[in-house]
Design a protein around this motif. Sequence first.
Motif, PDB file in Angstrom:
ATOM      1  N   TRP A  32       8.046   2.074   5.418  1.00  0.00           N
ATOM      2  CA  TRP A  32       7.511   3.133   6.265  1.00  0.00           C
ATOM      3  C   TRP A  32       8.590   4.051   6.800  1.00  0.00           C
ATOM      4  N   ILE A  33       9.801   3.575   6.899  1.00  0.00           N
ATOM      5  CA  ILE A  33      10.912   4.475   7.216  1.00  0.00           C
ATOM      6  C   ILE A  33      11.101   5.473   6.074  1.00  0.00           C
ATOM      7  N   LEU A  34      11.028   4.993   4.820  1.00  0.00           N
ATOM      8  CA  LEU A  34      11.243   5.863   3.669  1.00  0.00           C
ATOM      9  C   LEU A  34      10.110   6.872   3.505  1.00  0.00           C
ATOM     10  N   ILE A  35       8.876   6.455   3.779  1.00  0.00           N
ATOM     11  CA  ILE A  35       7.767   7.411   3.732  1.00  0.00           C
ATOM     12  C   ILE A  35       7.954   8.484   4.803  1.00  0.00           C
ATOM     13  N   ALA A  36       8.346   8.070   6.007  1.00  0.00           N
ATOM     14  CA  ALA A  36       8.541   9.027   7.101  1.00  0.00           C
ATOM     15  C   ALA A  36       9.657  10.018   6.806  1.00  0.00           C
ATOM     16  N   ARG A  37      10.638   9.575   6.015  1.00  0.00           N
ATOM     17  CA  ARG A  37      11.769  10.448   5.690  1.00  0.00           C
ATOM     18  C   ARG A  37      11.493  11.380   4.511  1.00  0.00           C
ATOM     19  N   THR A  84       0.829  -1.205   0.000  1.00  0.00           N
ATOM     20  CA  THR A  84       0.000   0.000   0.000  1.00  0.00           C
ATOM     21  C   THR A  84       0.860   1.251   0.000  1.00  0.00           C
ATOM     22  N   GLY A  85       1.896   1.258   0.832  1.00  0.00           N
ATOM     23  CA  GLY A  85       2.814   2.389   0.855  1.00  0.00           C
ATOM     24  C   GLY A  85       3.570   2.547  -0.451  1.00  0.00           C
ATOM     25  N   ILE A  86       3.985   1.428  -1.052  1.00  0.00           N
ATOM     26  CA  ILE A  86       4.703   1.489  -2.329  1.00  0.00           C
ATOM     27  C   ILE A  86       3.803   2.043  -3.424  1.00  0.00           C
ATOM     28  N   ALA A  89      -0.080  12.163   5.472  1.00  0.00           N
ATOM     29  CA  ALA A  89       0.177  10.731   5.604  1.00  0.00           C
ATOM     30  C   ALA A  89       0.196  10.277   7.060  1.00  0.00           C
ATOM     31  N   PHE A  90       0.463  11.198   7.976  1.00  0.00           N
ATOM     32  CA  PHE A  90       0.545  10.837   9.393  1.00  0.00           C
ATOM     33  C   PHE A  90      -0.540  11.530  10.220  1.00  0.00           C
ATOM     34  N   ALA A 104       5.503  14.034   2.922  1.00  0.00           N
ATOM     35  CA  ALA A 104       4.511  13.068   3.397  1.00  0.00           C
ATOM     36  C   ALA A 104       3.677  13.638   4.534  1.00  0.00           C
ATOM     37  N   LYS A 105       4.333  14.324   5.451  1.00  0.00           N
ATOM     38  CA  LYS A 105       3.607  14.902   6.576  1.00  0.00           C
ATOM     39  C   LYS A 105       2.651  15.987   6.103  1.00  0.00           C
TER      40      LYS A 105
END
Length: 450
Positions: A216-221, A153-155, A230-231, A225-226
């Motif tokens: 999810w580390i890559l999305i957070a970075r 889903t994230g990809i 996304a969060f 995204a924020k």
Amino acid sequence: MSPGLARRIPQKTGYAPLLKLAGPVVLSRLGIMAMGLVDTIVVGRYSSTELGYHALGWAPTAVVLTTSIGLLSGVQVLTSQAIGDNRAADTGAILRRGCIYAFWIGIAAAVLLAGLGGPLMHNIGLNQSLADGATPVLQIFALSLLPILVADTGIFWLEAHGRAIPGTIAMWSANIVNLVLNLWLVPGNSGLPVHGAVASGWATFASRIALLIFVWILIARWPAAKALGAFTKAPRNPVATTEMRRIGYGASASYFTETLAFAAMSIFAGWIGAVAVASWAIVLNVAALIFMIPLGLATATGVMVGRAHGARDPHGVREAAKRGFIAAVAITLLICAIVGFGNTMIAAAYTRDPAVQAMTAAALLLSCLFFVADGLQVVGAQALRAQSDIWVPTMTHFTSYLIVMMPLGWLFAIQMGHGVNGIIWAIIIASLLSAGLLWGRFLWLTQPAR
């Protein structure tokens, strides 16, 4: 939110935007199959019998997994359309809803597969030893469904934003985990009470957990995204949720149909014998690996078509699909040449068994006849789904793969005695039919108004 996020993303013309997105998407999809490739090669070189267990355990798992992934396809379609329609700020909520949806789908899929997989193996006419060996492998695969669905889903969300490289990095990092664990566990020298196909199943489970963490580390970075939400808890939106699921239902039914038909081919090979099932496992793995390339092109084409559709640009829709069509033809023809000349070497890389090698080499040569059609049908289906044309691709796959391919596979392989080559002839016919119907639908749907 930054002004850049609110600005409509223009649709660039030419092949550069398609290939720029398709390149890392293809690498990501190849990463998915590389896990299976590593499993198949390591297990196959350890034991042809264990390879048969692995193949049979994977067959129903593939049906459940791809059907579940289809349910999540609305995440990518709606994200692409939102970007094209100047609504990038809505995409974080799409991701959040998609992840919650993926979590519950993963739980349900794992329970279903783990509970029913064993009885299925023992009641479809397989040799008792094959069924006994495949059952624990299948049950371990079931455990890995939840992490792979949430990770995907994230990809999908990142790819719709044109950020395919982070997904590719995550996928290949997980492949390193999978390779190391396979080499350690499969030979049975790890000191743990596992070996062969079961050990490879545990390697798959661990690598998918790693994939989830990496994504999810890559999305957070990603700083945007924020800002995209996304969060942040997604606002309640029954209309958006229903549309995401509606798109997913059609894609899921389509994926289910196709993978069920290919799983049936694995059962037919199992009825033929141990050599046939090992040979078919290799052919299927090679074909699936190759399929990731047009599948990556299809994903990129779908993103481009979805953005043009969201921007209400029918000319852009046609041009994006045309570029996807031409790229798919060119690349799959090149693949046919490589496989055609290298079939013997490919077979030898998978197994040391001379009988399996000979059967596999012949089957790979024949498989070149369906690679182009198979690539075109997946690009055509994605070009239609990107326009929210959901159910025609589903009915096309139902007709081509269930109504046509499954009976022909049984007729050619079992009744007429053509073995694995009979299975491949059935696939050739079904793929040609599917590609013709899907692109005919696209041309009819997008014809310019007079």
